[in-house]
Design a protein around this motif. Structure first.
Motif, PDB file in Angstrom:
ATOM      1  N   SER A   1     -11.571  -5.510  -7.898  1.00  0.00           N
ATOM      2  CA  SER A   1     -10.525  -6.415  -7.370  1.00  0.00           C
ATOM      3  C   SER A   1     -10.731  -8.001  -7.787  1.00  0.00           C
ATOM      4  O   SER A   1     -11.962  -8.215  -7.988  1.00  0.00           O
ATOM      5  CB  SER A   1     -10.100  -6.313  -5.936  1.00  0.00           C
TER       6      SER A   1
ATOM      7  N   GLU B   1     -13.495  -0.291  -4.566  1.00  0.00           N
ATOM      8  CA  GLU B   1     -12.251  -0.802  -5.078  1.00  0.00           C
ATOM      9  C   GLU B   1     -12.449  -2.521  -5.084  1.00  0.00           C
ATOM     10  O   GLU B   1     -12.004  -2.925  -6.032  1.00  0.00           O
ATOM     11  CB  GLU B   1     -11.234  -0.634  -4.047  1.00  0.00           C
TER      12      GLU B   1
ATOM     13  N   ASP C   1     -10.711   5.860   4.648  1.00  0.00           N
ATOM     14  CA  ASP C   1     -10.129   5.016   3.702  1.00  0.00           C
ATOM     15  C   ASP C   1      -8.718   6.131   3.186  1.00  0.00           C
ATOM     16  O   ASP C   1      -8.811   7.282   3.330  1.00  0.00           O
ATOM     17  CB  ASP C   1     -10.601   4.445   2.473  1.00  0.00           C
TER      18      ASP C   1
ATOM     19  N   TYR D   1      -4.303  -2.248  -2.134  1.00  0.00           N
ATOM     20  CA  TYR D   1      -5.197  -1.063  -2.542  1.00  0.00           C
ATOM     21  C   TYR D   1      -4.572   0.374  -1.982  1.00  0.00           C
ATOM     22  O   TYR D   1      -4.535   1.250  -2.730  1.00  0.00           O
ATOM     23  CB  TYR D   1      -6.613  -1.304  -1.838  1.00  0.00           C
TER      24      TYR D   1
ATOM     25  N   CYS E   1      -5.561  -5.514   0.635  1.00  0.00           N
ATOM     26  CA  CYS E   1      -5.729  -4.165   1.092  1.00  0.00           C
ATOM     27  C   CYS E   1      -4.490  -3.098   0.988  1.00  0.00           C
ATOM     28  O   CYS E   1      -4.571  -2.214   0.783  1.00  0.00           O
ATOM     29  CB  CYS E   1      -6.232  -4.070   2.855  1.00  0.00           C
TER      30      CYS E   1
ATOM     31  N   THR F   1     -11.247  -4.034   1.577  1.00  0.00           N
ATOM     32  CA  THR F   1     -11.136  -2.523   0.761  1.00  0.00           C
ATOM     33  C   THR F   1     -12.189  -2.061   0.480  1.00  0.00           C
ATOM     34  O   THR F   1     -13.430  -2.574   0.714  1.00  0.00           O
ATOM     35  CB  THR F   1     -10.536  -3.267  -0.655  1.00  0.00           C
TER      36      THR F   1
ATOM     37  N   ASP G   1      -5.808   1.616   6.104  1.00  0.00           N
ATOM     38  CA  ASP G   1      -6.638   0.506   5.184  1.00  0.00           C
ATOM     39  C   ASP G   1      -5.979  -0.976   5.378  1.00  0.00           C
ATOM     40  O   ASP G   1      -6.722  -1.740   5.130  1.00  0.00           O
ATOM     41  CB  ASP G   1      -6.396   0.699   3.640  1.00  0.00           C
TER      42      ASP G   1
END
Ligand SMILES: [Zn+2]
Length: 643
Positions: A398, A394, A354, A440, A437, A390, A383
Motif C-alpha cells: 500500500s 497488504e 483479518d 483493504y 483499512c 492493515t 479490519d
C-alpha cells in the motif's frame, strides 16, 4: 524403573513379606518416588488438574455470578479442550526443565524442590482467575501455598504417584473427548429439520464492523476508497441513508438479528443477548437452512454474547497454536508479558482475524458442508476497527508502507490516546489509515465474490452488505464509537443484492433502519407469514408491497441504552430521523436538531432556530414514550407525515 521399585515395595506389604529377610530398609528420600520421567508425568497431570479447576471457576462465575464478566470472556467455546491442552503444555515444559535439572544434578533435593515449584505454578495459575491481585501478591501466595502442597505430596509420595497414574489417563481422555465432540454436535443439529422450501435462496449476510457510510466515497486525493462495493451496489439496491440501531457492536448486531431496538434487548457491555427474542438465524434454521457464522470481532461477536444463537457452525476465535496457548490464564499471562502486539493488550482477549481468514473460513465451510439445504452465512469483518493497521502483507504494497515507527505507535495506541490533547496530524493519520483499512477490506470482499462465483455459491443467493456502526474522528469532539449518536457512527452502508429478486442499480434515499433486516429477509425468502420480526420489509421500496399510509418515509430510531455497561437510570439517549430532520436527545436534557439533507455531517444545530420549534416539539414527543409503544407493537411500520 520407579514403577518396579514401587511394585517391589507393594509386594513387601503382601503375603510374600514372610519369605523375605528383613534387612533394615534404608530410609528413602521422599523425592525418590519422582524420577525424571515421573516428574514430567506429574507436571502434565498438574496442568490438567489446574485446567479443570480453572474451567470450574469460570463456569461457576459465568453461571451464578456474571454471565459475561470480562474475566470469564477470556474463555472461548473450545475452552473444554483448549485450556487443558494449554496448561498441559506449559506444565510439561516446566516439568521437563525440572527433570533435566534433577537428572544432571542427580539430586533428590532438586526433584523435591521441582515438585514444590510445580505446585506453586498451579496455585499461581488459579490465582490468575481472580481479578485485582497483583503479580507480586500472586507470586508470594503461590510460593507459600505451593511449598506447603509440595511438602504434602512429598510426605505421601507413593499414594500420590498412584493417584496421579490412575487419574492422568482419565484427564487426557476427557480432553480428547471434548475436542472430538464439536463435529458430532453439528451433525446432530441437522437431524429432524424440515426440508427448506423448494428453490429457497441462500443468504450471505456481511457486516463490515466499524465502516461508516461517509468513508466509502473518495479519499483526500480523490481516489475511490471502496470500488468493489461500488461495483456490487450496481448489481442491487443501495440504501443511501441506512442507520444502525446502536453505535456499538453488540446491540447493533442484536438488533439486526432480532429486529428489536436496544432498549428491548438484554445486551449490555457485560450482558449477552438473551433468548427472549428469536434471531434470524434461529428462524431460518427452523425452516430448513444450514446456518454458519464467521466472525472477526471475536469479543462482542463471540458465542458468550449470544450472537451465535441459531448458527449450527460458528467460528469466532481462531483454532491455532497461538490461540490454544493463550486460552489458559497462564498462557495469556505469558503471551502478554512477551508480546508487543496491540492484539495482546489487556482489552483484546482474542487474536483478531483479518478478512482473508474470514474468507477462507467461509469457503472452507461451503466446500465441506453437505449439500441439499440452502445456507444462511453471516460474516463479520473487523479490519476497519482500530488500531487501523492493515495486515503486514497488504501494508507493504500500500501507499502507506513508509509509515514511521512513531506513526505506527500512534495508531497502536489510538484507543487510549488522550482525546483532549490529540494532535490534528494524528487525527488525519488515523482517518487516512482507517480509510486504507476499508480499502483493504473492499479488496478482500472482491476476492470473496470472485471465489464464491467460481464455486457457484452465489447462484440463487441474497446478499446483504452493511456495517454495525461507523466511527468518529473528532467531528463532534469524540473519537471511536459507542458514546454518541451522530451520523458518523450511525449512518452505515447497506446493499441488498439478489439478481432476479431485487432490482439492479437502484438507489434509495429514504432513511431506513438496520432493524428492518430480519423482516426484509424473511419477506424475500417467502417466509413472512410466520415471521416473528417487527417492522416492515424494505422490499416495499421497490415492489410497493407492505406499504401503509401516505408515505413510505419511516421513522428511524437509534439508541444508547447503557452507560458504561450499566442500564441507564433515565430514558436511553436517542436519535430519530424523520421528516428530513435528525433529532438527538442525550444526557437527559440535551436536544439537537439537524437537517438530514443539507447538513449530513450534522454541523449546524437547529434546535434553537425559531422556524424549527414545531418539528422539534413533534420529534420530542416521539421520544417521550410514543416511540417505545410503536416500536414494541406487533409488526407495525413506523408511519410519519413524510418529508
Ligand atoms: Zn462493531
Amino acid at each position: 524403573m520407579s514403577l518396579m521399585i514401587e511394585g517391589a515395595a507393594r509386594s513387601r506389604g503382601g503375603h510374600n513379606v514372610q519369605e523375605e529377610p528383613e534387612p533394615p530398609a534404608p530410609a528413602k528420600h521422599p523425592a525418590a518416588a519422582f524420577s525424571p520421567p515421573m516428574i514430567v508425568i506429574v507436571a502434565v497431570w498438574m496442568g490438567l488438574v489446574t485446567a479443570s479447576i480453572e474451567l470450574f471457576i469460570f463456569w461457576f462465575r459465568w453461571r451464578f455470578i456474571d454471565a459475561t464478566a470480562l474475566s470469564s470472556l477470556q474463555l472461548n467455546q473450545h475452552a473444554m479442550w483448549m485450556v487443558p491442552l494449554s496448561d498441559a503444555v506449559i506444565f510439561a515444559g516446566a516439568g521437563l526443565g525440572v527433570a533435566v535439572l534433577a537428572r544432571l544434578t542427580h539430586s533428590r533435593r532438586v526433584a523435591g524442590l521441582g515438585v514444590a515449584a510445580l505446585c506453586a505454578l498451579a496455585v499461581y495459575a488459579l490465582l490468575l482467575t481472580y481479578r485485582g491481585l497483583s503479580s507480586l501478591a500472586c507470586g508470594a501466595m503461590s510460593a507459600g501455598v505451593g511449598f506447603r502442597l509440595g511438602l504434602l505430596i512429598l510426605a505421601h509420595p507413593r499414594s500420590c504417584r498412584r493417584v496421579i497414574l490412575a487419574t492422568a489417563p482419565v484427564l487426557v481422555g476427557a480432553t480428547v473427548l471434548a475436542w472430538s465432540m464439536e463435529p458430532s454436535r453439528e451433525r446432530l443439529a441437522g437431524h429432524g429439520l424440515p426440508p427448506a422450501p423448494a428453490g429457497a435462496p441462500n443468504v450471505l449476510f456481511i457486516v463490515m464492523d466499524t465502516v461508516r457510510a461517509e468513508s466509502l466515497g473518495a479519499d483526500s486525493q480523490g481516489r475511490t476508497i471502496a470500488p468493489v462495493l461500488d461495483r456490487l451496489a450496481r448489481r442491487g439496491v443501495r440504501f443511501e441513508q441506512a442507520r444502525s440501531s446502536a453505535p456499538w457492536t453488540l446491540p447493533s448486531h442484536a438488533s439486526m438479528f432480532t429486529g428489536r431496538l436496544p432498549h428491548e434487548l438484554s445486551t449490555r457491555l457485560d450482558q449477552p443477548l438473551d433468548s427472549t427474542y428469536e434471531t434470524i438465524a434461529e428462524f431460518v434454521h427452523a425452516h430448513g437452512y444450514d446456518t454458519a457464522g464467521f466472525v472477526a470481532n471475536t469479543f462482542f461477536c463471540s458465542r458468550w454474547f449470544g450472537l451465535a444463537r441459531g448458527f449450527v457452525h460458528y467460528e469466532d476465535v481462531a483454532i491455532d497454536a497461538r490461540e490454544i496457548f493463550r486460552s489458559s490464564g497462564l498462557g495469556r499471562s505469558i503471551t502478554r508479558k512477551l508480546s508487543t502486539s496491540p492484539n495482546d493488550r489487556p482489552t483484546a482477549y482474542f487474536e483478531r482475524k483479518d478478512a482473508t481468514t474470514i474468507n477462507a473460513e467461509l469457503m472452507g465451510w461451503l466446500r465441506r458442508r453437505p449439500k441439499g439445504r440452502p445456507y444462511f452465512a453471516f460474516l463479520n469483518y473487523y479490519d476497519a476497527h482500530d488500531p487501523y493497521l492493515t495486515p503486514e502483507e497488504e501494508g507493504r504494497r500500500s501507499s502507506r508502507a513508509s509509515r514511521s515507527a512513531a506513526e505506527l505507535d500512534v495508531l497502536r495506541d489510538w484507543h487510549r490516546t488522550s482525546r483532549n490533547g490529540v494532535r490534528p496530524e494524528h487525527v488525519r493519520l488515523a482517518r487516512e489509515s482507517y480509510e486504507e483499512c476499508i480499502g483493504y477490506l473492499d479488496r478482500q470482499i472482491g476476492r470473496l465474490f470472485e471465489g464464491l462465483e467460481a464455486m457457484g455459491a452465489l447462484e440463487n443467493t441474497i446478499v446483504v452488505i452493511t456495517s454495525d456502526h461507523g466511527e468518529e474522528f473528532g467531528e463532534h469532539g469524540f473519537f471511536g464509537h459507542g458514546q454518541r449518536l451522530y451520523s458518523q457512527v450511525l449512518h452505515v452502508p447497506l446493499l441488498l443484492i439478489a439478481p432476479g429478486r431485487i432490482p439492479r442499480g437502484r438507489r434509495i434515499a429514504t432513511p431506513v433502519s438496520l432493524s428492518s433486516l430480519p423482516a426484509t429477509l424473511v419477506d424475500l425468502l417467502g417466509l413472512s407469514t410466520s415471521s416473528p420480526f417487527p417492522g416492515g420489509s424494505l422490499a416495499r421500496y421497490w415492489n410497493g408491497r407492505g406499504h401503509r399510509g401516505a408515505s413510505m418515509d419511516a421513522l428511524v430510531l437509534s439508541e444508547i441504552d447503557d452507560d458504561d455497561g450499566r442500564r441507564r437510570e433515565g430514558p436511553p439517549a436517542r436519535a430519530i430521523v424523520s421528516e428530513g430532520k435528525v433529532y438527538i436527545h442525550s444526557d437527559g436534557e440535551r436536544e439537537e436538531l439537524y437537517d438530514l439533507w443539507s447538513d449530513p455531517s450534522e454541523t449546524h444545530d437547529l434546535s434553537h432556530d425559531p422556524a424549527n420549534q414545531e418539528i422539534l416539539a413533534r420529534l420530542r414527543r416521539l421520544t417521550d414514550g410514543q416511540v417505545t409503544a410503536i416500536a414494541t407493537g406487533p409488526a407495525t411500520e413506523f408511519g410519519s407525515p413524510g418529508r
